[in-house]
Design a protein around this motif. Sequence first.
Motif, PDB file in Angstrom:
ATOM      1  N   PRO A  15       0.543  -1.167  -0.201  1.00  0.00           N
ATOM      2  CA  PRO A  15      -0.058   0.102   0.174  1.00  0.00           C
ATOM      3  C   PRO A  15       0.615   1.409  -0.133  1.00  0.00           C
ATOM      4  CG  PRO A  15      -1.043  -1.897   1.047  1.00  0.00           C
ATOM      5  CD  PRO A  15       0.562  -2.114   1.081  1.00  0.00           C
ATOM      6  N   GLU A  16       2.033   0.916   0.909  1.00  0.00           N
ATOM      7  CA  GLU A  16       3.143   2.425   0.982  1.00  0.00           C
ATOM      8  C   GLU A  16       3.522   2.271  -0.281  1.00  0.00           C
ATOM      9  OE1 GLU A  16       6.835   4.064   2.862  1.00  0.00           O
ATOM     10  OE2 GLU A  16       5.226   1.874   3.585  1.00  0.00           O
ATOM     11  N   PHE A  17       3.918   1.139  -1.357  1.00  0.00           N
ATOM     12  CA  PHE A  17       4.016   1.983  -2.640  1.00  0.00           C
ATOM     13  C   PHE A  17       3.200   2.278  -3.480  1.00  0.00           C
ATOM     14  CE2 PHE A  17       6.008  -0.378  -6.704  1.00  0.00           C
ATOM     15  CZ  PHE A  17       7.014   0.257  -6.856  1.00  0.00           C
ATOM     16  N   LEU A  18       2.514   1.834  -3.611  1.00  0.00           N
ATOM     17  CA  LEU A  18       1.229   1.919  -3.976  1.00  0.00           C
ATOM     18  C   LEU A  18       1.480   3.448  -4.182  1.00  0.00           C
ATOM     19  CD1 LEU A  18      -0.585  -1.281  -4.620  1.00  0.00           C
ATOM     20  CD2 LEU A  18       0.527  -0.059  -6.497  1.00  0.00           C
ATOM     21  N   MET A  19       1.428   4.002  -2.966  1.00  0.00           N
ATOM     22  CA  MET A  19       0.712   5.545  -2.412  1.00  0.00           C
ATOM     23  C   MET A  19       1.489   6.658  -3.087  1.00  0.00           C
ATOM     24  SD  MET A  19      -2.075   7.134  -1.545  1.00  0.00           S
ATOM     25  CE  MET A  19      -2.770   5.915  -0.433  1.00  0.00           C
ATOM     26  N   THR A  20       3.192   6.048  -3.237  1.00  0.00           N
ATOM     27  CA  THR A  20       3.833   6.771  -3.228  1.00  0.00           C
ATOM     28  C   THR A  20       4.671   6.500  -5.069  1.00  0.00           C
ATOM     29  OG1 THR A  20       5.089   6.095  -1.175  1.00  0.00           O
ATOM     30  CG2 THR A  20       6.408   7.449  -2.551  1.00  0.00           C
ATOM     31  N   TYR A  21       4.477   5.604  -5.443  1.00  0.00           N
ATOM     32  CA  TYR A  21       4.716   5.361  -6.789  1.00  0.00           C
ATOM     33  C   TYR A  21       3.248   5.824  -7.364  1.00  0.00           C
ATOM     34  CZ  TYR A  21       9.629   4.725  -5.808  1.00  0.00           C
ATOM     35  OH  TYR A  21      10.861   4.719  -4.658  1.00  0.00           O
ATOM     36  N   GLY A  22       2.232   5.426  -7.220  1.00  0.00           N
ATOM     37  CA  GLY A  22       1.108   5.629  -7.269  1.00  0.00           C
ATOM     38  C   GLY A  22       1.131   7.306  -8.220  1.00  0.00           C
ATOM     39  N   LEU A  23       1.099   7.891  -6.855  1.00  0.00           N
ATOM     40  CA  LEU A  23       0.625   9.499  -6.924  1.00  0.00           C
ATOM     41  C   LEU A  23       1.502   9.915  -7.629  1.00  0.00           C
ATOM     42  CD1 LEU A  23       0.062   9.830  -3.239  1.00  0.00           C
ATOM     43  CD2 LEU A  23      -1.665  10.470  -4.632  1.00  0.00           C
ATOM     44  N   LYS A  24       3.118   9.185  -7.576  1.00  0.00           N
ATOM     45  CA  LYS A  24       4.256   9.697  -9.213  1.00  0.00           C
ATOM     46  C   LYS A  24       4.091   9.804 -10.370  1.00  0.00           C
ATOM     47  CE  LYS A  24       8.232  10.263  -5.763  1.00  0.00           C
ATOM     48  NZ  LYS A  24       9.821   9.809  -5.517  1.00  0.00           N
ATOM     49  N   ALA A  25       3.355   8.331 -10.071  1.00  0.00           N
ATOM     50  CA  ALA A  25       2.826   8.242 -11.643  1.00  0.00           C
ATOM     51  C   ALA A  25       1.694   8.897 -12.226  1.00  0.00           C
ATOM     52  CB  ALA A  25       2.319   6.626 -11.706  1.00  0.00           C
ATOM     53  N   LEU A  26       0.429   9.227 -11.135  1.00  0.00           N
ATOM     54  CA  LEU A  26      -0.455   9.840 -11.728  1.00  0.00           C
ATOM     55  C   LEU A  26      -0.033  11.738 -12.001  1.00  0.00           C
ATOM     56  CD1 LEU A  26      -3.723  10.062 -12.431  1.00  0.00           C
ATOM     57  CD2 LEU A  26      -3.599  10.675  -8.928  1.00  0.00           C
ATOM     58  N   ALA A  27       0.862  11.935 -11.298  1.00  0.00           N
ATOM     59  CA  ALA A  27       1.414  13.218 -11.440  1.00  0.00           C
ATOM     60  C   ALA A  27       1.845  13.318 -13.097  1.00  0.00           C
ATOM     61  CB  ALA A  27       1.426  13.905 -10.415  1.00  0.00           C
ATOM     62  N   ALA A  28       2.499  12.233 -13.096  1.00  0.00           N
ATOM     63  CA  ALA A  28       3.218  12.772 -14.045  1.00  0.00           C
ATOM     64  C   ALA A  28       2.688  12.259 -15.825  1.00  0.00           C
ATOM     65  CB  ALA A  28       4.079  11.411 -14.462  1.00  0.00           C
ATOM     66  N   LEU A  29       1.496  11.020 -15.235  1.00  0.00           N
ATOM     67  CA  LEU A  29       0.214  11.536 -16.347  1.00  0.00           C
ATOM     68  C   LEU A  29      -0.355  12.386 -16.813  1.00  0.00           C
ATOM     69  CD1 LEU A  29      -0.613   9.377 -18.840  1.00  0.00           C
ATOM     70  CD2 LEU A  29      -2.659   9.101 -16.811  1.00  0.00           C
ATOM     71  N   VAL A  30      -0.522  13.252 -15.627  1.00  0.00           N
ATOM     72  CA  VAL A  30      -1.882  15.156 -15.724  1.00  0.00           C
ATOM     73  C   VAL A  30      -0.334  15.515 -16.105  1.00  0.00           C
ATOM     74  CG1 VAL A  30      -2.189  16.173 -14.056  1.00  0.00           C
ATOM     75  CG2 VAL A  30      -2.898  14.303 -13.407  1.00  0.00           C
ATOM     76  N   ILE A  31       0.848  16.031 -16.232  1.00  0.00           N
ATOM     77  CA  ILE A  31       2.300  17.001 -16.026  1.00  0.00           C
ATOM     78  C   ILE A  31       2.024  16.319 -17.918  1.00  0.00           C
ATOM     79  CG2 ILE A  31       4.531  16.845 -16.542  1.00  0.00           C
ATOM     80  CD1 ILE A  31       4.667  16.786 -13.202  1.00  0.00           C
ATOM     81  N   PHE A  32       1.999  14.957 -18.006  1.00  0.00           N
ATOM     82  CA  PHE A  32       2.581  14.609 -20.055  1.00  0.00           C
ATOM     83  C   PHE A  32       0.984  15.204 -19.888  1.00  0.00           C
ATOM     84  CE2 PHE A  32       1.331  12.007 -23.397  1.00  0.00           C
ATOM     85  CZ  PHE A  32       2.965  12.218 -23.756  1.00  0.00           C
ATOM     86  N   ILE A  33      -0.100  15.318 -20.005  1.00  0.00           N
ATOM     87  CA  ILE A  33      -1.167  15.824 -20.374  1.00  0.00           C
ATOM     88  C   ILE A  33      -1.726  16.859 -20.812  1.00  0.00           C
ATOM     89  CG2 ILE A  33      -3.586  15.689 -21.263  1.00  0.00           C
ATOM     90  CD1 ILE A  33      -3.812  12.593 -19.726  1.00  0.00           C
ATOM     91  N   VAL A  34      -0.766  17.875 -19.880  1.00  0.00           N
ATOM     92  CA  VAL A  34      -1.631  18.921 -19.858  1.00  0.00           C
ATOM     93  C   VAL A  34      -0.342  19.653 -20.746  1.00  0.00           C
ATOM     94  CG1 VAL A  34      -1.275  20.916 -18.524  1.00  0.00           C
ATOM     95  CG2 VAL A  34      -2.466  19.326 -17.193  1.00  0.00           C
ATOM     96  N   GLY A  35       0.764  18.879 -20.709  1.00  0.00           N
ATOM     97  CA  GLY A  35       1.792  19.739 -21.096  1.00  0.00           C
ATOM     98  C   GLY A  35       2.036  19.187 -22.674  1.00  0.00           C
TER      99      GLY A  35
END
Length: 277
Positions: A15-35
């Motif tokens: 859960p901690e791993f998914l929380m940490t890296y899942g949020l990073k992956a989600l943020a990266a996806l958002v950055i890519f889409i917005v960019g």
Amino acid sequence: MENLEGLEGLMQQAPEFLMTYGLKALAALVIFIVGKYFAGVAKRMTDKILTNRKVDQTVVSFVANLAWAVVFVFTVIATLGQVGVQTASLVAVIGAAGLAVGLALQGSLSNFASGVLMVLFRPCRVGDFVEAAGVAGVIDEITIFSTKIRTGDNKLIVAPNSAIMNGTITNYSIMEKRRIDLVIGVGYTSDIAKTKKVLAEVLDNNQFVLKDPGYTIGLAELADSSINFVVRPWVNNGDYWPARFEVLEQIKNALDAAEIEIPFPQMDLHVKELASN
């Protein structure tokens, strides 16, 4: 038992791993889409601005795609940085590659940049008669890398855009009116007032000479063998050469009719006869 304990440990950390890296992956996806979205916006805005300025469509397309590429590259770098990729080395590689390409295409890039500046700021346009890059003629075409100039004797000169923008551009067509500068010399025995009157009558009756602004006639120089008058009428730009030819011809005929001498170079040869023995 050890394997089970290890598996339980992983399950507890999941859960901690998914929380940490899942949020990073989600943020990266958002950055890519917005960019990517803003890259499209940058492309459309650039296209619209340049099109409204009536920039050459080839330049519009290139600059718009360049704007999209710049924003997209920064988006990719930001996305990779968000997921933990060390982007410093990537930026260094991209910078080195860009430097190498820039050095290899230095002349072409300079010509391209100059072409863009010419189209944007319009120091000269297609159809203008100019002196630039050591050439005088009418501009036939402005391309991305070069400008085609047609000379008076119908030769086509292809000049690099950088050579034109880095030098002085004399544009004879951009102004609506143009002044003809003439120097008319008459003999020292000529009456100054009468000469000025004859010159004024020629300009007053010429079909090309404009009333506004008015012309100038003045005594400019007492030369070695002539009194020189400056004659400066204004004409419409397109009438410059026909007006110049016609005014000169009419001045010559008018001075002859008024019996005002136009001096010309001459040499007196004196022959002495030697006495024979």
